[in-house]
Scaffold this active site. Structure first.
Site, short mmCIF file in Angstrom:
data_model
loop_
_atom_site.label_atom_id
_atom_site.label_comp_id
_atom_site.label_asym_id
_atom_site.label_seq_id
_atom_site.Cartn_x
_atom_site.Cartn_y
_atom_site.Cartn_z
N TRP A 103 0.82 -1.22 0.00
CA TRP A 103 0.00 0.00 0.00
C TRP A 103 0.85 1.26 0.00
O TRP A 103 0.49 2.26 -0.63
CB TRP A 103 -0.97 -0.03 1.17
CG TRP A 103 -1.74 -1.32 1.20
CD1 TRP A 103 -1.71 -2.29 2.16
CD2 TRP A 103 -2.60 -1.83 0.16
NE1 TRP A 103 -2.50 -3.36 1.81
CE2 TRP A 103 -3.05 -3.11 0.59
CE3 TRP A 103 -3.03 -1.34 -1.06
CZ2 TRP A 103 -3.92 -3.89 -0.18
CZ3 TRP A 103 -3.88 -2.11 -1.83
CH2 TRP A 103 -4.32 -3.37 -1.39
N ASP A 172 -1.86 6.23 6.71
CA ASP A 172 -2.88 5.29 6.27
C ASP A 172 -3.12 4.32 7.43
O ASP A 172 -2.28 3.48 7.73
CB ASP A 172 -2.39 4.55 5.02
CG ASP A 172 -3.37 3.49 4.52
OD1 ASP A 172 -4.39 3.25 5.19
OD2 ASP A 172 -3.08 2.90 3.46
N LYS A 196 -12.29 -2.78 7.42
CA LYS A 196 -11.49 -3.59 8.34
C LYS A 196 -12.08 -3.53 9.75
O LYS A 196 -12.52 -4.53 10.29
CB LYS A 196 -10.04 -3.08 8.38
CG LYS A 196 -9.43 -2.76 7.03
CD LYS A 196 -9.11 -3.98 6.22
CE LYS A 196 -8.32 -3.59 4.97
NZ LYS A 196 -7.97 -4.75 4.15
#
Length: 360
Positions: A103, A172, A196
């Site tokens: 990511w 993030d 999540k």
């Protein structure tokens, strides 16, 4: 309905069952209004109350300072990979990135379109099995921000402590937000996809310091400016109403569990159970270095890929779903976010011991 399985998927991930039951009712008849939640106008007083309550819960549970805006945006967390540099950088401006997984690597690629990007650290050569100590990188004084991903779902690594030096932090937190206490004031921007720890896919939470809203270059499109959404209370266009509602329900559940600090203690206990099973038997081998291990995503390998495939298949037959590792690295991965029950981990650990005794 068949018996519920244990969902170890990295996301979309398991949600509190009480939230699912409540959502099932409200999607058909919201608060006995004779209309389903997802049919309501996003500007109706009923949905505006939902949005206001959800924002208030975010602020309360994370102790968000008054000089930060809470936004509910679309496009997934991946859209923030370009929105952040698009809004904060420009000609002659620099940012520093820590490359600790897939990511961050994607975020770096997007950021290079908008400014001078310094990759101060990368663990790519060791298959992203660790995050850095602070003495392993430097941050240029001219950097507008230091970017990191707090938890890496694919490789099972996590920053136990956030960087304390250098530029303003941009983070993030898609896979570990609301899982542990943190000091929001150390960050300029925090963002997280919902799927999540917060709710279903479809909404991205952004927490941004107010002074950053006025730093956007003039050539940034209206829809991609943080100020556009901050000025309109995330209602510049139709937001993902159902996803926002679910985030509010999950955060209400989290508050009932004792809040973020209580959840952090629970997460530490759950992860310790699983890591003990990995470390206590030579049949299993953890991917991440111990100092970098994630409390959310436990990654491990068996002696051979064939045994891993057999392990995953047998586990699935017993109701342990989603244990296959990411396609880029293979192996096994157990994602144990806030709503994942401790009993599911206890049962998986028992299965791991049985499988190792049988195949080891």
């Amino acid at each position: 309905m068949p018996k519920r399985i244990y969902n170890f998927s990295a996301g979309p991930a398991t949600l509190p069952y009480s939230v699912l039951e409540e959502a099932a009712k409200d999607i058909v008849n919201f608060k006995d209004k004779g209309i389903g939640l997802i049919e309501m106008s996003h500007r109706s007083k009923e949905f505006m109350a939902v949005a206001d309550e959800t924002e208030a819960l975010v602020r309360e549970l994370l102790e968000v300072p008054e000089n930060y805006k809470v936004l509910f945006l679309q496009g997934g967390a991946s859209s923030q990979f370009f929105m952040i540099p698009m809004n904060l950088l420009g000609a002659g401006k620099k940012a520093t990135y820590l490359n600790t997984g897939t990511w961050t690597r994607k975020a770096i690629k997007e950021a290079k379109l908008f400014g001078d990007i310094d990759v101060a650290y990368s663990s790519e050569e060791s298959s992203f099995n660790r995050v850095p100590e602070e003495d392993e990188y430097t941050v240029d004084r001219s950097s507008e921000y230091l970017y990191l991903c707090s938890n890496n779902t694919i490789y099972g690594t996590q920053f136990a402590q956030f960087p304390g030096k250098g530029s303003m932090l941009v983070c993030d937190m898609s896979s570990d937000i609301f899982s542990r206490s943190l000091d929001i004031s150390r960050f300029g921007i925090i963002f997280a996809g919902a799927q999540k720890n917060m709710g279903p896919a479809g909404v991205t939470l952004v927490i941004i310091r107010e002074d950053l809203l006025d730093s956007t270059p003039d050539n940034v499109p209206t829809m991609l400016r943080y100020k556009t959404h901050a000025d309109k209370g995330s209602m510049f266009n139709t937001p993902p109403t159902f996803a926002i509602y679910c985030v509010g329900r999950v955060l209400t559940w989290l508050k009932e569990q004792g809040g973020v600090a209580a959840m952090q203690q629970r997460n530490e206990e759950k992860a310790a159970l699983l890591y003990e099973a990995v470390d206590g038997n030579d049949f299993y081998r953890g991917h991440a270095e111990k100092a970098s291990r994630s409390l959310m995503n436990v990654t491990f390998n068996l002696p051979t890929p064939e045994l891993e495939a057999e392990f995953i298949a047998e586990a699935a037959a017993l109701g342990f779903d989603g244990l296959k590792g990411h396609r880029s690295i293979g192996g096994c991965r157990a994602s144990i976010y806030n709503a994942f029950p401790k009993e599911g981990i206890e049962k998986l650990v028992a299965f791991m011991a049985e499988f190792a005794a049988k195949k080891g």
